[in-house]
Design a protein around this motif. Structure first.
Motif: not given
Length: 87
Positions: A55-60
């Protein structure tokens, strides 16, 4: 290029808030060199961020993509008006 009136809510350095009269909400003016620095910083984080959750990688990725699009548009506009890049 054209000139139009805008409402200036704040013209503090690196914190300019303006509203184009055709828009409902104000926006933030980001100088091109500041935009470039933010994008480069996020690209470094992205290249080193192998421990992020999916999820964090997708947001980044989304933020990097958005800033990359703004940077591409910025460069194209400068080029079309014969303005040298500030970076």
């Amino acid at each position: 290029m054209r000139r139009e009136e805008v409402e200036v809510f704040s013209d503090e350095s690196k914190a300019v808030v303006i509203r184009h009269l055709s828009r409902h909400f104000p926006g933030c003016l980001i100088q091109g060199d500041s935009l470039s620095i933010m994008l480069q910083s996020l690209l470094v984080v992205q290249s080193e961020a192998d421990v992020l959750s999916e999820e964090a990688a997708g947001e980044l990725r989304d933020v990097v993509e958005s800033l990359s699009e703004l940077m591409s548009n910025y460069r194209a506009v400068l080029l079309s008006h014969g303005i040298p890049s500030p970076f």
